[in-house]
Write a protein that holds these residues in place. Structure first.
Motif, PDB file in Angstrom:
ATOM      1  N   ARG A 319       1.031  -1.368  -0.148  1.00  0.00           N
ATOM      2  CA  ARG A 319       0.300   0.120   0.429  1.00  0.00           C
ATOM      3  C   ARG A 319       0.849   1.011  -0.094  1.00  0.00           C
ATOM      4  NH1 ARG A 319      -4.604   1.137  -1.773  1.00  0.00           N
ATOM      5  NH2 ARG A 319      -5.174  -0.555  -1.558  1.00  0.00           N
ATOM      6  N   LEU A 320       2.039   1.217   0.859  1.00  0.00           N
ATOM      7  CA  LEU A 320       3.217   2.462   1.014  1.00  0.00           C
ATOM      8  C   LEU A 320       3.505   2.421  -0.693  1.00  0.00           C
ATOM      9  CD1 LEU A 320       2.328   2.457   4.085  1.00  0.00           C
ATOM     10  CD2 LEU A 320       4.790   2.815   4.043  1.00  0.00           C
ATOM     11  N   ARG A 321       4.076   2.142  -1.196  1.00  0.00           N
ATOM     12  CA  ARG A 321       4.363   1.721  -2.064  1.00  0.00           C
ATOM     13  C   ARG A 321       3.939   2.080  -3.570  1.00  0.00           C
ATOM     14  NH1 ARG A 321       8.048  -2.579  -0.932  1.00  0.00           N
ATOM     15  NH2 ARG A 321      10.151  -2.558  -0.236  1.00  0.00           N
ATOM     16  N   HIS A 322       2.087   2.140  -3.537  1.00  0.00           N
ATOM     17  CA  HIS A 322       1.193   2.340  -4.666  1.00  0.00           C
ATOM     18  C   HIS A 322       1.437   3.772  -3.853  1.00  0.00           C
ATOM     19  CE1 HIS A 322      -2.821   2.580  -5.529  1.00  0.00           C
ATOM     20  NE2 HIS A 322      -2.346   2.182  -6.925  1.00  0.00           N
ATOM     21  N   ASN A 323       1.158   3.694  -2.724  1.00  0.00           N
ATOM     22  CA  ASN A 323       1.122   5.736  -2.617  1.00  0.00           C
ATOM     23  C   ASN A 323       2.040   6.222  -3.247  1.00  0.00           C
ATOM     24  OD1 ASN A 323      -1.009   4.985  -1.067  1.00  0.00           O
ATOM     25  ND2 ASN A 323      -0.462   5.422   0.371  1.00  0.00           N
ATOM     26  N   ARG A 324       3.452   5.826  -2.954  1.00  0.00           N
ATOM     27  CA  ARG A 324       3.918   6.809  -3.458  1.00  0.00           C
ATOM     28  C   ARG A 324       4.509   6.336  -5.407  1.00  0.00           C
ATOM     29  NH1 ARG A 324      10.627   4.392  -1.672  1.00  0.00           N
ATOM     30  NH2 ARG A 324       9.732   2.253  -3.502  1.00  0.00           N
ATOM     31  N   ALA A 325       4.157   5.752  -5.557  1.00  0.00           N
ATOM     32  CA  ALA A 325       4.246   5.689  -7.266  1.00  0.00           C
ATOM     33  C   ALA A 325       2.874   6.758  -7.694  1.00  0.00           C
ATOM     34  CB  ALA A 325       3.216   3.868  -7.745  1.00  0.00           C
ATOM     35  N   GLN A 326       2.235   6.973  -6.722  1.00  0.00           N
ATOM     36  CA  GLN A 326       1.342   8.039  -7.146  1.00  0.00           C
ATOM     37  C   GLN A 326       1.529   9.091  -7.552  1.00  0.00           C
ATOM     38  OE1 GLN A 326      -2.062   6.898  -8.854  1.00  0.00           O
ATOM     39  NE2 GLN A 326      -0.928   4.851  -7.987  1.00  0.00           N
ATOM     40  N   VAL A 327       2.710   9.446  -6.289  1.00  0.00           N
ATOM     41  CA  VAL A 327       3.073  10.323  -6.183  1.00  0.00           C
ATOM     42  C   VAL A 327       4.629  10.812  -7.801  1.00  0.00           C
ATOM     43  CG1 VAL A 327       5.269  11.433  -4.159  1.00  0.00           C
ATOM     44  CG2 VAL A 327       3.427  10.780  -3.369  1.00  0.00           C
TER      45      VAL A 327
END
Length: 570
Positions: A319-327
């Motif tokens: 989930r955190l890496r997914h958030n980072r991908a969005q950023v």
């Protein structure tokens, strides 16, 4: 166990649908029986069948034990119903003689059961399968769960599986059995569970009231910490756009972090703190500070890695890496976004959302086949995600695979009839293939749901103008709704040109040319200008049209012919 099968006189296939048996009562047992009879067919629908009848997947843990950090969207049940109906239809088409199946207590069925039966009935109407829906039944419904353990288990199962109407009923029942002073743990579990269900059902203001009640009922720091974070997310994401308040969201996130700081040092404290900070990262990214969001996410990943054992809680890291991908996308760094999504999928390969996001990156980079593959995986895991079907249809159209595109668009509309983009695209595809009556039906079906949709008004106008019927008013209505709709300006101009109102046609085409670099409006305006004897202007339009890239060969020949004619005439 399939405990919702009942004996009902001479009927052999009889199933009890009372919601007291839970989500998909009756239909789950029916599907399980068909799956046992046709295992190869069932294997092609394993995701939806396991979601509806989880005992069919002997390797799966109970959904409530998975501790999900995200919940299914409420519309997932429509996707499950579509897949289940396709499974039953395929089974029914192989029947050699008529079979009647009786479903009892349908008037008291859970929303999931009612939805599936509503989809199933028309799907099998042309098969030998006959469905008999009875409002009453021969068996008495069970009593609802009464012990705290049974209530929490039923509530957790309903939330984890995305069956929110059922979860809300269980939570309301559970709250009625206790008071905050008598059993705070039970009361809070039912309160936050009810708020989660209401939020998923787009009833966020009611959820907000529940968290206010929790703060008034107790000063327990863990409960207030969770309530603060949930309140922040309601203000940041789930309230109507006009009611969202990013300042309040940040306030409640900071309150959640303050309370988390008071917890005893433990992995739970680190995990809670990191996830609350992800809310701050979301706000930072939205408010134009993606670099700050990226720092919060990177720091969170480092702290999680320090407290989690290898392989522990892979969904948290995903989930955190997914958030980072969005950023990274916000920072226009597609390469790093793709690298993160690859890692996300490696950590959590069963989450359809990640494949949709990666497919979009592949599509933007021109990797069409990779995008189609990821959309296919998302459709399988989702299952039957309308957006994945729609995006894959667009790619099929770009590759000239019109039949595949049509099949995907029809699947979108079978799952989500109100998907206007799919309705518009399908109507236009049918029109281009000469199926004007089908295109008209699609346009009218869309307009029944959205009477002022400009693109559908334009398509309907084009159908009727091609039949020689009045259509100008439809184009005018479309332009009132969307003055930037090039197709409406172009088609209204064509109607006016054919009626002899050439100057009015030129005026419409002036608007179309100003909005679009496409060759067609310039070609049409050149034709109208030539009719008015304005040869030099017509030559300029034809010359500009010829200069456009990717010009269709037939249109190129027509433009060249008109250009030569104008040059001779001037």
């Amino acid at each position: 166990m399939a405990r919702d099968v009942v004996a009902c006189g001479p009927a052999v296939n009889c199933f009890d649908c009372h919601r007291g048996h839970g989500p998909y009562a009756g239909v789950a047992a029916f599907l399980a029986r068909l799956a046992a009879e046709r295992p190869r067919l069932a294997a092609r629908h394993e995701v939806e069948l396991a979601a509806i009848a989880p005992w069919l997947d002997r390797t799966a843990r109970p959904p409530a034990e998975e501790e999900p950090i995200r919940f299914h969207p409420a519309r997932r049940t429509a996707c499950l119903a579509y897949g289940a109906a396709e499974f039953v239809a395929a089974w029914a088409e192989g029947l050699r003689k008529p079979v009647t199946v009786v479903f009892e207590h349908v008037a008291e069925a859970d929303e999931t059961t009612a939805e599936l039966l509503a989809v199933l009935a028309p799907r099998v109407a042309a098969t030998p399968l006959r469905l008999e829906l009875r409002e009453d039944g021969t068996a008495e419904p069970p009593p609802p769960p009464s012990t705290p353990e049974a209530v929490r288990a039923a509530l957790g199962d309903g939330l984890a599986r995305g069956f929110y109407h059922h979860a809300a009923r269980v939570a309301v029942h559970g709250r009625a059995l206790v008071t905050p002073g008598g059993d705070l743990r039970q009361w809070w579990a039912c309160t936050t569970g009810l708020a989660t269900a209401l939020t998923a059902l787009e009833r966020a203001p009611e959820a907000l009231d529940l968290y206010d009640q929790a703060r008034a009922a107790t000063d327990d720091p863990k409960i207030n910490m969770s309530a603060a974070y949930a309140t922040a997310m309601l203000h940041a994401r789930h309230l109507d756009a006009a009611a969202q308040d990013q300042t309040l969201a940040r306030h409640w996130l900071e309150e959640a972090l303050r309370l988390a700081a008071g917890l005893e040092d433990s992995p739970h404290k680190v995990i809670s703190t990191v996830f609350y900070e992800q809310g701050l990262a979301l706000l930072d990214a939205r408010q134009g500070a993606p670099e700050q969001a990226l720092r919060l996410i990177d720091d969170g990943l480092a702290r999680l890695a320090a407290v989690l054992a290898p392989g522990e809680h892979p969904q948290h890291l995903a989930r955190l890496r997914h958030n980072r991908a969005q950023v990274h996308l916000a920072l226009r760094d597609a390469e790093r976004a793709l690298a993160d999504l690859d890692l996300v999928i490696a950590h959590d390969p069963g989450n359809c959302e990640y494949y949709v996001d990666r497919a979009a990156l592949h599509r933007a980079a021109g990797r069409t086949q990779a995008a189609i593959k990821d959309y296919g995986t998302a459709i399988r895991l989702g299952p039957h995600l309308p957006e994945a079907y729609y995006n894959r249809a667009v790619l099929h159209l770009e590759r000239g695979h019109e039949q595949r595109a049509r099949e995907d668009l029809e699947r979108v509309l079978a799952v989500e009839p109100g998907h206007l983009d799919a309705r518009i695209t399908l109507a236009n595809l049918l029109l281009e293939r000469g199926a004007s009556e089908e295109a008209e039906r699609q346009a009218l079906a869309g307009l029944a749901l959205a009477p002022k949709e400009p693109a559908l008004l334009c398509t309907l106008g084009l159908v009727r103008s091609e039949r020689g019927e009045p259509a100008e008013e439809l184009f005018t209505q479309a332009l009132e709704g969307d003055p930037t709709l090039v197709e409406a300006w172009t088609n209204r101009a064509a109607v006016r040109f054919e009626r002899g109102e050439v100057s009015a046609a030129v005026a419409d085409l002036d608007r179309a040319v100003a909005l679009s670099p496409a060759p067609e409006p310039r070609f049409n305006r050149g034709t109208a200008l030539a009719r008015l004897g304005r040869w030099e202007e017509a030559v300029r339009d034809f010359t500009d049209a010829l200069a456009q890239p990717g010009l269709d060969r037939t249109l190129r020949r027509e433009i060249r012919a008109e250009l030569e004619r104008c040059r001779r005439a001037r």
